[in-house]
Design a protein around this motif. Structure first.
Motif, mmCIF file in Angstrom:
data_model
loop_
_atom_site.group_PDB
_atom_site.id
_atom_site.type_symbol
_atom_site.label_atom_id
_atom_site.label_comp_id
_atom_site.label_asym_id
_atom_site.label_seq_id
_atom_site.Cartn_x
_atom_site.Cartn_y
_atom_site.Cartn_z
ATOM 1 N N GLN A 4 9.000 2.252 3.133
ATOM 2 C CA GLN A 4 9.857 3.066 2.278
ATOM 3 C C GLN A 4 9.198 4.419 2.018
ATOM 4 N N LYS A 5 9.994 5.458 2.034
ATOM 5 C CA LYS A 5 9.501 6.770 1.604
ATOM 6 C C LYS A 5 9.842 6.930 0.130
ATOM 7 N N LEU A 6 8.826 7.264 -0.679
ATOM 8 C CA LEU A 6 9.001 7.327 -2.125
ATOM 9 C C LEU A 6 8.704 8.728 -2.642
ATOM 10 N N ASP A 7 9.576 9.227 -3.522
ATOM 11 C CA ASP A 7 9.258 10.486 -4.187
ATOM 12 C C ASP A 7 8.294 10.207 -5.346
ATOM 13 N N ARG A 8 7.863 11.268 -6.035
ATOM 14 C CA ARG A 8 6.879 11.121 -7.105
ATOM 15 C C ARG A 8 7.320 10.118 -8.178
ATOM 16 N N LYS A 9 8.581 10.234 -8.563
ATOM 17 C CA LYS A 9 9.087 9.350 -9.613
ATOM 18 C C LYS A 9 9.074 7.899 -9.164
ATOM 19 N N ALA A 10 9.430 7.648 -7.902
ATOM 20 C CA ALA A 10 9.441 6.281 -7.378
ATOM 21 C C ALA A 10 8.023 5.724 -7.272
ATOM 22 N N THR B 10 0.842 -1.199 0.000
ATOM 23 C CA THR B 10 0.000 0.000 0.000
ATOM 24 C C THR B 10 0.873 1.243 0.000
ATOM 25 N N ILE B 11 0.496 2.221 -0.813
ATOM 26 C CA ILE B 11 1.162 3.518 -0.811
ATOM 27 C C ILE B 11 0.181 4.549 -0.277
ATOM 28 N N ILE B 12 0.598 5.290 0.756
ATOM 29 C CA ILE B 12 -0.203 6.373 1.328
ATOM 30 C C ILE B 12 0.496 7.679 0.971
ATOM 31 N N THR B 13 -0.206 8.578 0.281
ATOM 32 C CA THR B 13 0.442 9.791 -0.212
ATOM 33 C C THR B 13 0.167 10.992 0.689
ATOM 34 N N ARG B 14 1.060 11.970 0.594
ATOM 35 C CA ARG B 14 0.916 13.251 1.274
ATOM 36 C C ARG B 14 1.399 14.359 0.327
ATOM 37 N N GLU B 15 0.678 15.474 0.321
ATOM 38 C CA GLU B 15 1.044 16.609 -0.524
ATOM 39 C C GLU B 15 2.238 17.362 0.065
ATOM 40 N N ASN B 16 2.234 17.503 1.395
ATOM 41 C CA ASN B 16 3.241 18.299 2.081
ATOM 42 C C ASN B 16 4.415 17.424 2.520
ATOM 43 N N PRO C 67 -4.605 7.812 -1.658
ATOM 44 C CA PRO C 67 -4.103 9.152 -1.965
ATOM 45 C C PRO C 67 -4.782 10.220 -1.106
ATOM 46 N N GLU C 68 -4.004 11.121 -0.573
ATOM 47 C CA GLU C 68 -4.545 12.167 0.284
ATOM 48 C C GLU C 68 -5.556 13.009 -0.494
ATOM 49 N N GLY C 69 -6.757 13.161 0.071
ATOM 50 C CA GLY C 69 -7.780 13.991 -0.543
ATOM 51 C C GLY C 69 -8.527 13.352 -1.690
ATOM 52 N N GLU C 70 -8.256 12.077 -1.993
ATOM 53 C CA GLU C 70 -8.926 11.392 -3.096
ATOM 54 C C GLU C 70 -9.489 10.053 -2.618
ATOM 55 N N TYR C 71 -10.283 9.428 -3.476
ATOM 56 C CA TYR C 71 -10.825 8.110 -3.148
ATOM 57 C C TYR C 71 -9.745 7.041 -3.298
ATOM 58 N N ASP C 72 -9.950 5.905 -2.623
ATOM 59 C CA ASP C 72 -8.997 4.800 -2.720
ATOM 60 C C ASP C 72 -8.781 4.424 -4.181
ATOM 61 N N LYS D 185 1.998 11.388 -6.682
ATOM 62 C CA LYS D 185 2.315 12.139 -5.473
ATOM 63 C C LYS D 185 3.332 11.344 -4.657
ATOM 64 N N SER D 186 4.116 12.023 -3.863
ATOM 65 C CA SER D 186 5.061 11.341 -2.980
ATOM 66 C C SER D 186 4.284 10.574 -1.907
ATOM 67 N N GLY D 187 4.860 9.470 -1.440
ATOM 68 C CA GLY D 187 4.132 8.662 -0.470
ATOM 69 C C GLY D 187 5.016 7.730 0.324
#
Length: 370
Positions: free
Chosen positions: A123-129, A92-98, A244-249, A141-143
């Motif tokens: 793992q912390k992933l940037d957008r590209k990852a 599972t990837i959980i994203t954050r904008e900030n 994703p933060e602010g979006e549906y699963d 988004k980063s997550g």
């Protein structure tokens, strides 16, 4: 003497209870009968994410239950040889904008892995990852990746467990049953007698319990999701699911399929109509992550009704003043995670009796039943 146990409801709780009643000791000495009216059933409309560990809920009992469920489900999947269409340990990837919020989430996840090894690798992933993990994304988004997260198909999960139980001691009657008293069920103008009865009718539990003059404090909530056609990446058929933060699963199934949702509508209650406006709402959410999606990409839309309590916590156990009737409801949007554990506990109680102490998993059942 053979023991007769009834289950009213074949969703996530009822099907798991049936499975364990067919596997626990002396299964050949009991008859289990399920009455399943699947109309509007939340589980059969649900595909979900099993990844409760980073929830900020303050209800410790709920977290203990969800954590136990997240550990139990892979065990069931392995023991029953589920395929990846039913259950997939995809991460599972959980994203954050900030960025600072992302760092906070990462540290929180690392802390929880110290006592929860089933979370797997963090793992912390940037957008590209993130995009490399889920290539259908055009606006990643980063997550934080939690490798122990999973996806589950509720309908197939239930069907799989019921099919196993039917080979042992389970009989299934399709249709709505009615409680007469603590031992009797009416079904199609016939009466059936049982030693114990498990009630697992979700949002319809108030109606089920009315003949016993038991009031159950739950409310219905409509949920809708869509399955979309997206570009296929043959080298990435096993992508992580995403919260994703602010979006549906966001649940990629591979093979060019994506599930988005589900919604939470308290005003529509038992309305099971599929709404085009809600489909568009889900597509708008998906478009923030995958550009170019339109209503023509909808493969199917599903609707179900969840059961919620006032404090958003599930409840289960022996119905007060009705020692032979057990109940489980109020699972809300986390039912695919908590339901199997509730089903297992209810199955054990139905066999062994007594009044088990489940306070680590729930608040007093009297909070929800009067």
């Amino acid at each position: 003497m053979r023991k007769r146990i009834a289950i009213i409801g074949g969703g996530i709780v009822g099907s798991t209870a049936a499975y364990y009643l067919s596997q626990m000791p002396n299964a050949d000495e009991r008859d289990v009968v399920m009455f399943d009216d699947s109309y509007g059933q939340a589980t059969k409309a649900a595909s979900g994410i099993i990844s409760p560990w980073l929830s900020k809920r303050r209800n410790k009992q709920w977290y203990n239950l969800a954590k136990a469920g997240a550990k139990l489900i892979p065990e069931i999947a392995n023991a029953t040889h589920m395929n990846s269409e039913i259950f997939d340990h995809c991460g599972t990837i959980i994203t954050r904008e900030n960025e600072s919020n992302l760092d906070e989430l990462y540290l929180f996840a690392k802390e929880r892995t110290q006592v929860t090894p089933e979370m797997g690798k963090i793992q912390k992933l940037d957008r590209k990852a993130v995009q490399s993990q889920i290539p259908i994304l055009t606006n990643p988004k980063s997550g934080v990746l939690v490798s122990g997260g999973s996806r589950i198909n509720g309908a197939l999960f239930c069907q799989h467990l019921i099919s196993i139980a039917k080979k042992n001691n389970l009989t299934v009657h399709d249709g709505r049953a009615r409680l007469i008293n603590d031992h009797t069920i009416s079904f199609k103008e016939q009466s059936f007698e049982f030693d114990r009865i498990i009630v697992a009718t979700g949002a319809w539990v108030k109606e089920t319990m009315q003949p016993l003059n038991v009031k159950v404090h739950v409310r219905p909530q409509k949920g809708q999701l869509v399955e979309l056609k997206v570009p296929d990446f043959p080298t990435h058929e096993n992508m992580p699911v995403m919260m994703p933060e602010g979006e549906y699963d966001f649940i990629p199934l591979g093979h060019g399929k994506l599930i988005v949702g589900a919604t939470h509508d308290d005003n529509k209650e038992f309305d099971l109509s599929k709404e085009a406006s809600v489909d568009n709402q889900l597509i708008d959410s998906a478009q923030n992550l995958v550009s170019g999606l339109t209503p023509t990409d909808i493969i199917l839309s599903k609707v179900g009704t969840r059961a919620y309590t006032n404090d958003f916590a599930p409840f289960f156990g022996i119905v007060p003043n009705h020692d032979n009737v057990l109940i489980g409801s109020g699972l809300g949007s986390s039912g695919l995670t908590t339901g199997p554990m509730i089903g297992k506990l209810l199955a054990g109680s139905a066999i062994f009796g007594g009044h088990p102490d489940w306070k680590m998993y729930e608040k007093p059942i009297s909070n929800y039943i009067s």
